[in-house]
Design an enzyme around this catalytic site. Structure first.
Site, short mmCIF file in Angstrom:
data_model
loop_
_atom_site.label_atom_id
_atom_site.label_comp_id
_atom_site.label_asym_id
_atom_site.label_seq_id
_atom_site.Cartn_x
_atom_site.Cartn_y
_atom_site.Cartn_z
N THR A 102 1.04 -1.15 0.04
CA THR A 102 -0.06 -0.12 -0.25
C THR A 102 0.98 0.68 0.12
N GLY A 106 2.82 -3.36 8.83
CA GLY A 106 3.80 -3.23 9.71
C GLY A 106 4.68 -4.06 10.43
N GLU A 122 -6.00 -5.80 3.89
CA GLU A 122 -6.47 -6.85 2.98
C GLU A 122 -7.87 -7.05 1.69
C1 LIG Z 1 2.22 -16.36 15.90
C2 LIG Z 1 2.17 -17.00 14.34
C3 LIG Z 1 1.67 -16.21 12.74
C4 LIG Z 1 0.50 -16.77 11.87
C5 LIG Z 1 0.74 -15.60 11.13
C6 LIG Z 1 -0.90 -15.72 11.81
C7 LIG Z 1 -1.37 -14.46 10.37
C8 LIG Z 1 -2.38 -13.68 11.27
C9 LIG Z 1 -3.91 -12.96 10.77
C10 LIG Z 1 -3.19 -11.39 10.24
C11 LIG Z 1 -1.70 -11.41 9.74
C12 LIG Z 1 -1.83 -10.28 9.18
C13 LIG Z 1 -2.06 -9.12 8.88
C14 LIG Z 1 -2.11 -8.60 7.38
C15 LIG Z 1 -1.64 -6.88 7.88
C16 LIG Z 1 -3.09 -5.81 6.53
C17 LIG Z 1 -1.93 -6.70 5.36
C18 LIG Z 1 -2.09 -5.76 4.36
O1 LIG Z 1 -3.37 -5.01 3.86
S1 LIG Z 1 -0.96 -5.98 2.32
C19 LIG Z 1 -2.11 -5.41 1.61
C20 LIG Z 1 -3.65 -5.97 1.06
N1 LIG Z 1 -3.72 -5.41 0.16
C21 LIG Z 1 -4.84 -5.03 -0.45
O2 LIG Z 1 -5.82 -6.76 -0.12
C22 LIG Z 1 -5.70 -4.55 -1.95
C23 LIG Z 1 -7.10 -5.05 -2.84
N2 LIG Z 1 -7.22 -4.85 -3.30
C24 LIG Z 1 -6.86 -6.11 -4.96
O3 LIG Z 1 -6.88 -7.26 -4.59
C25 LIG Z 1 -7.14 -5.67 -6.44
O4 LIG Z 1 -7.10 -4.24 -6.71
C26 LIG Z 1 -8.60 -5.94 -6.25
C27 LIG Z 1 -8.87 -7.75 -6.13
C28 LIG Z 1 -9.67 -5.19 -5.84
C29 LIG Z 1 -8.81 -5.20 -8.36
O5 LIG Z 1 -7.72 -5.63 -8.50
P1 LIG Z 1 -7.58 -6.13 -10.29
O6 LIG Z 1 -5.78 -5.99 -11.24
O7 LIG Z 1 -8.05 -3.81 -10.63
O8 LIG Z 1 -8.10 -6.58 -10.96
P2 LIG Z 1 -9.92 -6.27 -11.89
O9 LIG Z 1 -10.30 -5.70 -10.85
O10 LIG Z 1 -9.00 -5.25 -12.63
O11 LIG Z 1 -9.80 -7.68 -11.73
C30 LIG Z 1 -8.81 -8.52 -13.27
C31 LIG Z 1 -10.34 -9.91 -12.78
O12 LIG Z 1 -8.80 -10.43 -11.66
C32 LIG Z 1 -9.51 -11.23 -11.01
N3 LIG Z 1 -8.37 -11.61 -9.34
C33 LIG Z 1 -8.25 -10.13 -8.92
N4 LIG Z 1 -8.25 -10.62 -7.72
C34 LIG Z 1 -7.22 -11.82 -7.75
C35 LIG Z 1 -7.21 -12.64 -7.21
N5 LIG Z 1 -5.66 -12.71 -5.68
N6 LIG Z 1 -6.47 -14.08 -7.16
C36 LIG Z 1 -7.36 -14.25 -9.05
N7 LIG Z 1 -8.51 -13.80 -9.72
C37 LIG Z 1 -7.84 -12.91 -9.23
C38 LIG Z 1 -10.71 -10.59 -10.61
O13 LIG Z 1 -11.92 -11.50 -10.15
C39 LIG Z 1 -10.78 -10.74 -12.08
O14 LIG Z 1 -11.70 -11.41 -12.89
P3 LIG Z 1 -12.48 -11.83 -14.19
O15 LIG Z 1 -12.13 -13.29 -14.76
O16 LIG Z 1 -12.08 -10.28 -14.91
O17 LIG Z 1 -13.56 -10.58 -13.24
C1 LIG Z 2 -3.60 -1.78 10.50
C2 LIG Z 2 -3.85 -1.94 9.35
C3 LIG Z 2 -3.05 -2.58 8.87
C4 LIG Z 2 -2.41 -2.28 7.39
N1 LIG Z 2 -1.11 -2.83 7.14
C5 LIG Z 2 -0.85 -3.49 6.14
C6 LIG Z 2 -0.14 -3.49 5.48
O1 LIG Z 2 0.88 -4.54 6.31
N2 LIG Z 2 0.86 -3.76 4.19
C7 LIG Z 2 0.46 -3.23 3.14
O2 LIG Z 2 0.77 -2.89 2.29
N3 LIG Z 2 -1.00 -2.61 3.01
C8 LIG Z 2 -1.85 -2.47 4.62
N4 LIG Z 2 -2.47 -1.64 5.13
C9 LIG Z 2 -3.69 -1.34 3.64
C10 LIG Z 2 -4.65 -2.09 4.55
O3 LIG Z 2 -4.27 -2.77 2.41
C11 LIG Z 2 -5.14 -0.84 3.06
O4 LIG Z 2 -5.58 0.17 3.71
C12 LIG Z 2 -6.89 -1.83 2.48
O5 LIG Z 2 -6.51 -2.46 1.16
C13 LIG Z 2 -7.37 -0.45 1.78
O6 LIG Z 2 -7.43 0.59 1.07
P1 LIG Z 2 -7.16 2.20 1.06
O7 LIG Z 2 -6.92 2.20 2.30
O8 LIG Z 2 -6.86 2.23 -0.31
O9 LIG Z 2 -8.80 1.92 0.98
P2 LIG Z 2 -9.67 3.19 -0.68
O10 LIG Z 2 -9.86 2.12 -1.54
O11 LIG Z 2 -9.17 4.22 -0.95
O12 LIG Z 2 -11.00 3.35 0.54
C14 LIG Z 2 -11.55 3.79 0.78
C15 LIG Z 2 -13.15 4.10 0.39
O13 LIG Z 2 -13.72 3.86 -0.91
C16 LIG Z 2 -13.94 2.88 -1.17
N5 LIG Z 2 -13.45 1.65 -2.43
C17 LIG Z 2 -12.35 2.47 -2.88
N6 LIG Z 2 -12.62 1.38 -4.43
C18 LIG Z 2 -13.57 1.78 -4.49
C19 LIG Z 2 -14.31 0.98 -5.80
N7 LIG Z 2 -13.29 0.00 -7.12
N8 LIG Z 2 -15.94 0.35 -5.48
C20 LIG Z 2 -16.53 0.85 -5.10
N9 LIG Z 2 -15.72 1.29 -3.46
C21 LIG Z 2 -14.80 1.51 -3.15
C22 LIG Z 2 -14.04 2.02 -0.18
O14 LIG Z 2 -14.92 1.18 -0.48
C23 LIG Z 2 -13.86 2.67 1.15
O15 LIG Z 2 -15.40 2.44 1.85
C24 LIG Z 2 -2.77 -2.21 7.09
C25 LIG Z 2 -4.05 -1.01 6.86
C26 LIG Z 2 -4.42 -1.14 8.50
C27 LIG Z 2 -5.85 -0.16 8.42
#
Ligand SMILES: CCCCCCCCCC/C=C\CCCCCC(=O)SCCNC(=O)CCNC(=O)[C@H](O)C(C)(C)COP(=O)(O)OP(=O)(O)OC[C@H]1O[C@@H](n2cnc3c(N)ncnc32)[C@H](O)[C@@H]1OP(=O)(O)O
Ligand SMILES: Cc1cc2nc3c(=O)[nH]c(=O)nc-3n(C[C@H](O)[C@H](O)[C@H](O)COP(=O)(O)OP(=O)(O)OC[C@H]3O[C@@H](n4cnc5c(N)ncnc54)[C@H](O)[C@@H]3O)c2cc1C
Length: 674
Positions: free
Chosen positions: A157, A196, A440
Site C-alpha cells: 500500500t 506493519g 487485505e
Molecule cells: C505467530 C504466528 C503468526 C501466523 C500468522 C497469522 C496471520 C494472522 C492474520 C493477520 C495477518 C497479517 C495482518 C495483515 C495486515 C494487513 C496487510 C495488508 O493489508 S497488505 C495489502 C492488501 N491489499 C489489498 O488487499 C488490496 C486489495 N486490492 C486487490 O486485491 C485488487 O486490486 C483488486 C482485486 C481489488 C483489483 O485488482 P485488479 O488487478 O485491478 O483486478 P480487476 O478488478 O481488474 O480484475 C481482473 C481479474 O482478476 C481477478 N482477480 C483479482 N484478484 C485476484 C486474485 N487475488 N486471485 C485471482 N483472481 C483475481 C478478478 O476476479 C478479475 O477476473 P475477471 O475474470 O476479469 O472477472
Molecule cells: C491496521 C492496518 C494495517 C495495514 N497493514 C498493511 C500492511 O502491512 N501492508 C500493506 O501493504 N498495507 C497495509 N494496510 C493497508 C490496507 O491494505 C489498505 O488500507 C486497504 O487495502 C484499503 O485500501 P485503501 O486504504 O486504499 O482504501 P480506499 O481504497 O481508499 O478506500 C476508501 C473507500 O473507498 C471505497 N472504494 C475504493 N475503491 C472502490 C471501488 N473500486 N468501488 C467502490 N468503492 C471503492 C472503499 O470501499 C472505502 O469505503 C493496512 C491497513 C490497516 C488499517
C-alpha cells in the site's frame, strides 16, 4: 458470596450456570479443535508458553507511553519467537516456524493486548517468500527468515493507493549494465504507507512496485529489499523510513512509511516464481494466471476468517460470563434482581455471537481445505479453480470480518458501562477486528470481486452451461416461480440461495436495461454496485449457512445426544436469525407469508430460552484461558468487581493523593488567580 471450585474461588452465579449446563463441554471443545488429540496438543502448547508467566507485564500495557508500549511488545515478541524456535516448534509438530498454525497464533495472543510487531513477518513476509520465490531464492531467504536472522514485512500500500494495486506508483527499473533494479518513489503519494513492523522493527521488506525493463512497464511485481543495516539497524542510504503515528488500534505494530531515492537492489531480488527478468533485461512471464502475484493476499484472507472467529469467541466468552454474574433491575418486585442473561433481549444480542463464532470457525477450516486443494492443482499447472476460490475467499473475508466487528461491538453493548473499560478486553478486540474489515482488501471492494464472479456464473447458468460448486444453486434461478418457503434448516438454506440468485438476477436485468438505455458497460455496472454488493453478501450468507449446517451435522454424527441437541439449536438459531434479518428479501424472492414470519419470530424466541441454560457451558467450550482473554469481566472465576477494582488501583493516577494538576491549574482557577 463466592464458592471454591478446583482451588479457585468462583462467583456463585457462574458456578450455578456450570452446574446446570446439560451437555459435555469438553466434547464440544474437541469438535472445534478438530478432535481430542488436537485439544491435548493445544493445551500442552499453551502450558509451555503461558505457565512461566513470560506473557505478563509488570505494568498494564494501557498505562505505558507509545514508546514503552512498542518496546515492551518487541521484548515479548522476542521471547515468544525464541519459544517458537525451541520448545513450541517441536510440540506443535511443525517442521519450522509455525507460520499459519492457529494454535500458535492463538497462544501468541496471550503475549499481546494489541499486536506483535512481528505479525507481518510471519503473516505476509514469510508466506510471500514461500509463495512467490523460485526454489533457489527460497532456499536462500526462507531459512534466514524462519530463523529470525532477518525480519521483514509486506509493503504494498502507498499513501495514494491501497485498493487499486495496478495504480501503485513505486517503480523498479531494470539496469542491464549493473544487473540491478533501481527502486524509486517519484511522488509523495508513491510513498509506501501502513506496512506493519516497517516503522522501527524490520530490516527487510517485500516491496510491490511497477516493473520497467527495456522501456516497457510490465505491471506490479514483488521484490525483496533490505532497508536497514543487518548489524546497526540504521536505514541504508537511499531509504527514507519511519513510523506513521497513532492509530485506533494496532499501536504496538509500528506501521511505517517508506520511500526510495534511486535505490539499487540486485536483479535476483525480484521474486521470480511467476515472472522473470533475464540478465539482458528480457521479461519472461512464467505463470499461467495473471493474478498469481496477489497470492499472499489470498492466503491472508483465508487466515483472517479463522482469526476473526477466534476474536469473536473471546468477546462472546467475556460478555456471556459477565451477563451471568451481573444482576440488574427488578421486573418482579418480590424476587431478587435477575442475572442480565435472563433478559431475552440480552440473549438475542449474545447467542448469535456464539453461533457466528462457531459458523466462522467451521467455515474457516473448510476454506483452508479448499485453499489447499486449489494450491495442489496449481502446482500441477491447473489454475481453473482459482477464479471461484478468489470469489469465495473475497466474500468470506468481507462478511466474516464485518460480522465479527459488529458482534464484538454488540458484546460491548451487552456489558453496559464496564464493557467500555479497556480492562474488559472488548475495546482492544474491537479495534483489532474492525481493522480486518479494511485491510487485505476493503469490504465493498472484495464483495464487488465476488459479484463479478456471480454475474458471470449467472450468465453461464442462463446459457445452460455447467456451474462451479459454490454457485450451482444459480441453475434454479430460471424456474420462473418464487422459491417455496419451508422453515426447516435445509428449507431456509434453499431460501437464502434463492435470495442470492434473485438479487443477482435483478442486478443483471438492471445492468442490461441501463446498457440498452445507452450507458456503457462500466457505467451500468457502477450504477448497480449497491445491489451487486447486496447480491454478493446474500451469496456469502448462503455459503456460510450451508457450510455451517453441513459441517455440524458431520462433526456431531457420533456425539452424545445432548451435544447434538445444543449444536443443532445453535445452527437453527443462526438460520432463524438471518432469515428474520432479511424478511423483506424473503418476501421478494420466496413464497414466505406474513404468518410464516410471525411464526418464525416466535420459534426464534423459544429457541433463545432453550439455549439459555447452556450459555455459559457453550462459551466455556471455547476453552479460552484467562491469559488469552485479558479481561476483568470474562475471567473463568467471574470475580468481576474485585478485578475491576484491582485494575483501577493500578492506574498511575492513583499513585498520589492529590494530582499535580490541582496546584497547577485547579486551585489557581478556583481561587480566581489564573
Ligand atoms: C505467530 C504466528 C503468526 C501466523 C500468522 C497469522 C496471520 C494472522 C492474520 C493477520 C495477518 C497479517 C495482518 C495483515 C495486515 C494487513 C496487510 C495488508 O493489508 S497488505 C495489502 C492488501 N491489499 C489489498 O488487499 C488490496 C486489495 N486490492 C486487490 O486485491 C485488487 O486490486 C483488486 C482485486 C481489488 C483489483 O485488482 P485488479 O488487478 O485491478 O483486478 P480487476 O478488478 O481488474 O480484475 C481482473 C481479474 O482478476 C481477478 N482477480 C483479482 N484478484 C485476484 C486474485 N487475488 N486471485 C485471482 N483472481 C483475481 C478478478 O476476479 C478479475 O477476473 P475477471 O475474470 O476479469 O472477472
Ligand atoms: C491496521 C492496518 C494495517 C495495514 N497493514 C498493511 C500492511 O502491512 N501492508 C500493506 O501493504 N498495507 C497495509 N494496510 C493497508 C490496507 O491494505 C489498505 O488500507 C486497504 O487495502 C484499503 O485500501 P485503501 O486504504 O486504499 O482504501 P480506499 O481504497 O481508499 O478506500 C476508501 C473507500 O473507498 C471505497 N472504494 C475504493 N475503491 C472502490 C471501488 N473500486 N468501488 C467502490 N468503492 C471503492 C472503499 O470501499 C472505502 O469505503 C493496512 C491497513 C490497516 C488499517
Amino acid at each position: 458470596m463466592t464458592q471454591t471450585n478446583n482451588n479457585m474461588t468462583v462467583n456463585p452465579d457462574l458456578a450455578m450456570e456450570r452446574a446446570k449446563c446439560n451437555f459435555n463441554v469438553l466434547e464440544v471443545t474437541h469438535i472445534f479443535d478438530g478432535g481430542e488429540r488436537n485439544t491435548l496438543q493445544r493445551k500442552k502448547i499453551e502450558d509451555v508458553a503461558l505457565n512461566s508467566g513470560a506473557s505478563k507485564d509488570a505494568l498494564g500495557e494501557e498505562h505505558m507511553s507509545p514508546k514503552e508500549k512498542y518496546e515492551n511488545a518487541v521484548r515479548k515478541s522476542c521471547i515468544y519467537a525464541t519459544m517458537m524456535k525451541n520448545e513450541l516448534a517441536e510440540l506443535s509438530g511443525l517442521e519450522s516456524f509455525g507460520v499459519s498454525s492457529p494454535v500458535i497464533r492463538r497462544t501468541a495472543d496471550a503475549f499481546f493486548k494489541e499486536v506483535s510487531p512481528f505479525l507481518l513477518h510471519l503473516g505476509m513476509f514469510v508466506p510471500t517468500i514461500m509463495g512467490q520465490c523460485t526454489p533457489e531464492q527460497q532456499s536462500y531467504w526462507l531459512p534466514r527468515a524462519l530463523d529470525m536472522q532477518i525480519i521483514g514485512t509486506y509493503a504494498q500500500t502507498e499513501l495514494g493507493h491501497g485498493t487499486f494495486i495496478r495504480g501503485l506508483e513505486t517503480t523498479a527499473t531494470y539496469d542491464p549494465e549493473t544487473e540491478e533494479f533501481v527502486l524509486h518513489s517519484p511522488t509523495l503519494s508513491s510513498y509506501k504507507w501502513w506496512a506493519g513492523g516497517l516503522g522501527k522493527t524490520v530490516n527487510y521488506c517485500i516491496v510491490v512496485a511497477q516493473l520497467y525493463t527495456k522501456g516497457e512497464c510490465h505491471g506490479t511485481h514483488p521484490f525483496i529489499v533490505q532497508i536497514r543495516d543487518e548489524d546497526t539497524h540504521v536505514p541504508l542510504p537511499g531509504i527514507k523510513v519511519g513510523e506513521i503515528g497513532p492509530k485506533m488500534g494496532f499501536n504496538t505494530a509500528d506501521n511505517g512509511f517508506l520511500g526510495f531515492d534511486h535505490y539499487r537492489i540486485p536483479r535476483e531480488h525480484m521474486l521470480m516464481k511467476n515472472a522473470q527478468v533475464l540478465k539482458d533485461g528480457t521479461y519472461v512471464k512464467v505463470a499461467r494466471h495473471g493474478k498469481l502475484t496477489y497470492g499472499t493476499m489470498v492466503f491472508v484472507r483465508v487466515v483472517l476468517v479463522n482469526e476473526v472467529a477466534f476474536n469473536l469467541a473471546k468477546a462472546s466468552t467475556i460478555a456471556v460470563r459477565y451477563s451471568a454474574i451481573r444482576r440488574q433491575s427488578k421486573p418482579k418486585p418480590d424476587e431478587v434482581e435477575p442475572q442480565i442473561l435472563d433478559y431475552v433481549t440480552q440473549q438475542h444480542k449474545l447467542f448469535i455471537a456464539i453461533a457466528t463464532a462457531h459458523a466462522l470457525q467451521l467455515c474457516s477450516t473448510w476454506l483452508w481445505e479448499s485453499f489447499s486443494a486449489v494450491l495442489a492443482q496449481m502446482k500441477g499447472g491447473n489454475t481453473d479453480t482459482l477464479p471461484e476460490f478468489h470469489a469465495l475467499s473475497s466474500c468470506l473475508k468481507a462478511i466474516s470480518t464485518s460480522d465479527s466487528a459488529h458482534l464484538i461491538e454488540q458484546c460491548r453493548h451487552a456489558c453496559g458501562g464496564h464493557g467500555y473499560m479497556i480492562s474488559s478486553g472488548i475495546p482492544n478486540l474491537y479495534n483489532f477486528v474492525s481493522a480486518t474489515r479494511t485491510y487485505e482488501g476493503d469490504y465493498t471492494v472484495l464483495l464487488l470481486q465476488t459479484a463479478r464472479f456471480l454475474v458471470k456464473a449467472y450468465e453461464q447458468a442462463e446459457a445452460k452451461k455447467p456451474l462451479t460448486p459454490t454457485v450451482s444453486y444459480l441453475a434454479h434461478a430460471f424456474s420462473g416461480s418464487r422459491a417455496t418457503w419451508d422453515n426447516s434448516p435445509d428449507g431456509i438454506i434453499r431460501s437464502f440461495q434463492a435470495l442470492a440468485a434473485g438479487k443477482t438476477a435483478v442486478c443483471v436485468t438492471n445492468m442490461r436495461k441501463r446498457m440498452r438505455a445507452g450507458l456503457s458497460q462500466v457505467d451500468a455496472w457502477e450504477m448497480s454496485t449497491i445491489q451487486l454488493v447486496a447480491a454478493a453478501e446474500a451469496h456469502c450468507r448462503a455459503v456460510i449457512a450451508d457450510t455451517y449446517r453441513k459441517e455440524i451435522v458431520r462433526l456431531t454424527a457420533n456425539s452424545s445426544p445432548n451435544v447434538k441437541v445444543v449444536m443443532d439449536q445453535l445452527t437453527t438459531l443462526y438460520l432463524y436469525y438471518w432469515a428474520l434479518e432479511r424478511t423483506g428479501d424473503l418476501l421478494m424472492f420466496t413464497s414466505v407469508s406474513q404468518k410464516d414470519l410471525v411464526d418464525l419470530q416466535i420459534a426464534y424466541e423459544e429457541l433463545l430460552l432453550k439455549i439459555r441454560p447452556n450459555a455459559v457451558g457453550l462459551v466455556d467450550a471455547f476453552d479460552l484461558r484467562d491469559e488469552l482473554l485479558h479481561s476483568t469481566l470474562g475471567s473463568y472465576d467471574g470475580r468481576v468487581y474485585e478485578r475491576l477494582m484491582e485494575e483501577a488501583l493500578k492506574s498511575p493516577m492513583n499513585k498520589e493523593p492529590v494530582s499535580d494538576a490541582y496546584s497547577k491549574y485547579l486551585r489557581p482557577m478556583m481561587k480566581g488567580k489564573l
